[in-house]
Design an enzyme around this catalytic site. Structure first.
Site, mmCIF file in Angstrom:
data_model
loop_
_atom_site.group_PDB
_atom_site.id
_atom_site.type_symbol
_atom_site.label_atom_id
_atom_site.label_comp_id
_atom_site.label_asym_id
_atom_site.label_seq_id
_atom_site.Cartn_x
_atom_site.Cartn_y
_atom_site.Cartn_z
ATOM 1 N N GLY A 186 0.765 -1.248 0.000
ATOM 2 C CA GLY A 186 0.000 0.000 0.000
ATOM 3 C C GLY A 186 0.790 1.289 0.000
ATOM 4 O O GLY A 186 0.341 2.289 -0.544
ATOM 5 N N GLU B 159 4.262 4.142 5.820
ATOM 6 C CA GLU B 159 3.073 3.298 5.743
ATOM 7 C C GLU B 159 1.913 4.091 5.149
ATOM 8 O O GLU B 159 1.858 5.320 5.283
ATOM 9 C CB GLU B 159 2.753 2.768 7.167
ATOM 10 C CG GLU B 159 1.474 1.991 7.332
ATOM 11 C CD GLU B 159 1.375 0.710 6.519
ATOM 12 O OE1 GLU B 159 1.699 0.721 5.321
ATOM 13 O OE2 GLU B 159 0.921 -0.304 7.084
ATOM 14 N N ASP B 160 1.006 3.386 4.521
ATOM 15 C CA ASP B 160 -0.133 4.068 3.904
ATOM 16 C C ASP B 160 -1.204 4.462 4.913
ATOM 17 O O ASP B 160 -1.678 5.586 4.926
ATOM 18 C CB ASP B 160 -0.737 3.215 2.767
ATOM 19 C CG ASP B 160 -1.132 1.809 3.216
ATOM 20 O OD1 ASP B 160 -0.831 1.418 4.359
ATOM 21 O OD2 ASP B 160 -1.732 1.080 2.405
ATOM 22 N N ASP C 213 -4.850 1.601 11.055
ATOM 23 C CA ASP C 213 -6.244 1.373 11.411
ATOM 24 C C ASP C 213 -6.260 0.897 12.875
ATOM 25 O O ASP C 213 -6.168 1.717 13.792
ATOM 26 C CB ASP C 213 -6.770 0.325 10.408
ATOM 27 C CG ASP C 213 -8.252 0.049 10.514
ATOM 28 O OD1 ASP C 213 -8.844 0.333 11.565
ATOM 29 O OD2 ASP C 213 -8.837 -0.481 9.561
ATOM 30 N N LYS D 191 -6.596 6.267 10.773
ATOM 31 C CA LYS D 191 -7.988 6.031 11.192
ATOM 32 C C LYS D 191 -7.968 5.859 12.708
ATOM 33 O O LYS D 191 -8.150 4.761 13.234
ATOM 34 C CB LYS D 191 -8.503 4.724 10.568
ATOM 35 C CG LYS D 191 -9.102 4.835 9.206
ATOM 36 C CD LYS D 191 -9.820 3.518 8.883
ATOM 37 C CE LYS D 191 -9.986 3.363 7.401
ATOM 38 N NZ LYS D 191 -10.553 2.039 7.049
ATOM 39 N N PHE E 55 -13.824 3.045 4.491
ATOM 40 C CA PHE E 55 -12.901 2.240 3.706
ATOM 41 C C PHE E 55 -12.411 3.073 2.530
ATOM 42 O O PHE E 55 -13.195 3.564 1.727
ATOM 43 C CB PHE E 55 -13.566 0.954 3.211
ATOM 44 C CG PHE E 55 -12.615 0.100 2.429
ATOM 45 C CD1 PHE E 55 -11.585 -0.582 3.065
ATOM 46 C CD2 PHE E 55 -12.721 0.001 1.048
ATOM 47 C CE1 PHE E 55 -10.678 -1.345 2.351
ATOM 48 C CE2 PHE E 55 -11.817 -0.771 0.313
ATOM 49 C CZ PHE E 55 -10.801 -1.442 0.973
ATOM 50 N N VAL E 56 -11.097 3.254 2.469
ATOM 51 C CA VAL E 56 -10.529 4.116 1.434
ATOM 52 C C VAL E 56 -9.590 3.332 0.517
ATOM 53 O O VAL E 56 -9.068 2.286 0.895
ATOM 54 C CB VAL E 56 -9.771 5.321 2.040
ATOM 55 C CG1 VAL E 56 -10.722 6.253 2.762
ATOM 56 C CG2 VAL E 56 -8.653 4.855 2.979
ATOM 57 N N ASP F 50 -5.433 -0.539 -2.003
ATOM 58 C CA ASP F 50 -6.325 -1.303 -2.874
ATOM 59 C C ASP F 50 -7.774 -1.176 -2.437
ATOM 60 O O ASP F 50 -8.086 -1.091 -1.254
ATOM 61 C CB ASP F 50 -5.890 -2.766 -2.952
ATOM 62 C CG ASP F 50 -5.956 -3.473 -1.610
ATOM 63 O OD1 ASP F 50 -5.579 -2.856 -0.597
ATOM 64 O OD2 ASP F 50 -6.397 -4.631 -1.586
ATOM 65 N N ARG G 52 -5.488 0.808 -6.954
ATOM 66 C CA ARG G 52 -4.280 1.369 -6.329
ATOM 67 C C ARG G 52 -3.742 2.543 -7.136
ATOM 68 O O ARG G 52 -3.030 3.394 -6.625
ATOM 69 C CB ARG G 52 -3.185 0.302 -6.236
ATOM 70 C CG ARG G 52 -3.442 -0.793 -5.211
ATOM 71 C CD ARG G 52 -2.205 -1.648 -5.062
ATOM 72 N NE ARG G 52 -2.462 -2.914 -4.392
ATOM 73 C CZ ARG G 52 -2.426 -3.083 -3.064
ATOM 74 N NH1 ARG G 52 -2.125 -2.075 -2.279
ATOM 75 N NH2 ARG G 52 -2.671 -4.251 -2.529
HETATM 76 P P1 XMP Z 1 -4.193 -2.230 11.008
HETATM 77 O O1 XMP Z 1 -5.608 -2.503 11.450
HETATM 78 O O2 XMP Z 1 -3.292 -3.400 11.239
HETATM 79 O O3 XMP Z 1 -4.371 -2.072 9.467
HETATM 80 O O4 XMP Z 1 -3.673 -0.931 11.537
HETATM 81 C C1 XMP Z 1 -3.377 -1.675 8.662
HETATM 82 C C2 XMP Z 1 -3.533 -2.279 7.303
HETATM 83 O O5 XMP Z 1 -4.926 -2.517 6.987
HETATM 84 C C3 XMP Z 1 -5.202 -2.124 5.679
HETATM 85 N N1 XMP Z 1 -6.269 -1.120 5.707
HETATM 86 C C4 XMP Z 1 -6.838 -0.601 4.626
HETATM 87 N N2 XMP Z 1 -6.594 -0.814 3.325
HETATM 88 N N3 XMP Z 1 -8.296 0.734 2.791
HETATM 89 C C5 XMP Z 1 -7.342 -0.139 2.403
HETATM 90 O O6 XMP Z 1 -7.133 -0.311 1.207
HETATM 91 C C6 XMP Z 1 -8.600 0.995 4.078
HETATM 92 O O7 XMP Z 1 -9.496 1.800 4.364
HETATM 93 C C7 XMP Z 1 -7.818 0.281 5.048
HETATM 94 N N4 XMP Z 1 -7.829 0.292 6.396
HETATM 95 C C8 XMP Z 1 -6.848 -0.578 6.763
HETATM 96 C C9 XMP Z 1 -3.914 -1.594 5.122
HETATM 97 O O8 XMP Z 1 -3.344 -2.607 4.322
HETATM 98 C C10 XMP Z 1 -3.008 -1.332 6.289
HETATM 99 O O9 XMP Z 1 -1.653 -1.593 6.031
HETATM 100 MG MG MG Z 2 -4.782 -3.309 1.836
#
Ligand code: XMP
Ligand code: MG
Length: 176
Positions: free
Chosen positions: A43, A98-99, A102, A130, A151-152, A158, A165
């Site tokens: 990501g 990092e992208d 969450d 988030k 969800f983005v 992705d 992407r």
């Molecule tokens: P955690 O919950 O471990 O999540 O902090 C991190 C990873 O979850 C994916 N993620 C998303 N991917 N849209 C996405 O495409 C979203 O809204 C989203 N929220 C979480 C992402 O891969 C991230 O590294």
């Molecule tokens: Mg992802």
């Protein structure tokens, strides 16, 4: 994605402006050092490419691939490394890129892993936060944008079907 139902949450110009600000912060913190810029694949590839070209300090680049088991929109917290770094990190200043954060589970796992390699310092730049979804505390040094629980996708992240992407803006599905 031309269905008129999606929404641009963060426009490309805003991303570019914020990325420049973050790069100035990175230049300041790492003045006189050669940090290892470490994008988390997949990501972060777009954000890291833009950020790397705004940063003026010399950097090395090492990729780390991480994928969490679980559904498309929710992580199980069990992380799988899909790609490891190729040079030793001991004594190095590592900057993870990092992208999105969450629950924080992915980054918490990666932080522990990288710290275990005896790095001199570990910092993190994340484009999207988030924050309202956090389950574990993670230290973030630079945050692009705090976003709501939507969800983005786009700009490296992705979307449905593993697609989108390549969209230039941070995009969201319609709010329920
Ligand atoms: P955690 O919950 O471990 O999540 O902090 C991190 C990873 O979850 C994916 N993620 C998303 N991917 N849209 C996405 O495409 C979203 O809204 C989203 N929220 C979480 C992402 O891969 C991230 O590294
Ligand atoms: Mg992802």
């Amino acid at each position: 994605m031309n269905d008129g139902r999606h929404e641009i949450l963060v426009h490309r110009q805003e991303i570019a402006r914020r990325t420049r600000e973050i790069a100035r912060g990175i230049d300041e913190v790492y003045s006189g050092e050669i940090p290892v810029l470490m994008p988390l694949l997949r990501g972060a590839f777009v954000f890291a490419a833009d950020l790397a070209r705004q940063v003026e300090v010399d950097v090395e680049v090492e990729f780390l691939g991480a994928s969490s088991y679980g559904g498309a929109t929710e992580t199980s917290g069990e992380i799988r490394l899909t790609l490891d770094t190729s040079t030793p990190l001991s004594g190095r200043h590592v900057l993870i890129v990092e992208d999105i954060v969450d629950t924080g589970l992915t980054l918490a796992y990666i932080h522990k892993l990288i710290r275990s390699r005896g790095v001199a310092s570990l910092r993190t730049a994340v484009l999207l936060d988030k924050r309202c979804r956090r389950k574990v505390e993670v230290d973030l040094d630079w945050v692009g944008f705090v976003i709501p629980d939507r969800f983005v996708f786009g700009y490296g992240l992705d979307g449905p079907g593993g697609l989108y992407r390549n969209l230039p803006d941070i995009t969201a599905l319609p709010a329920e």
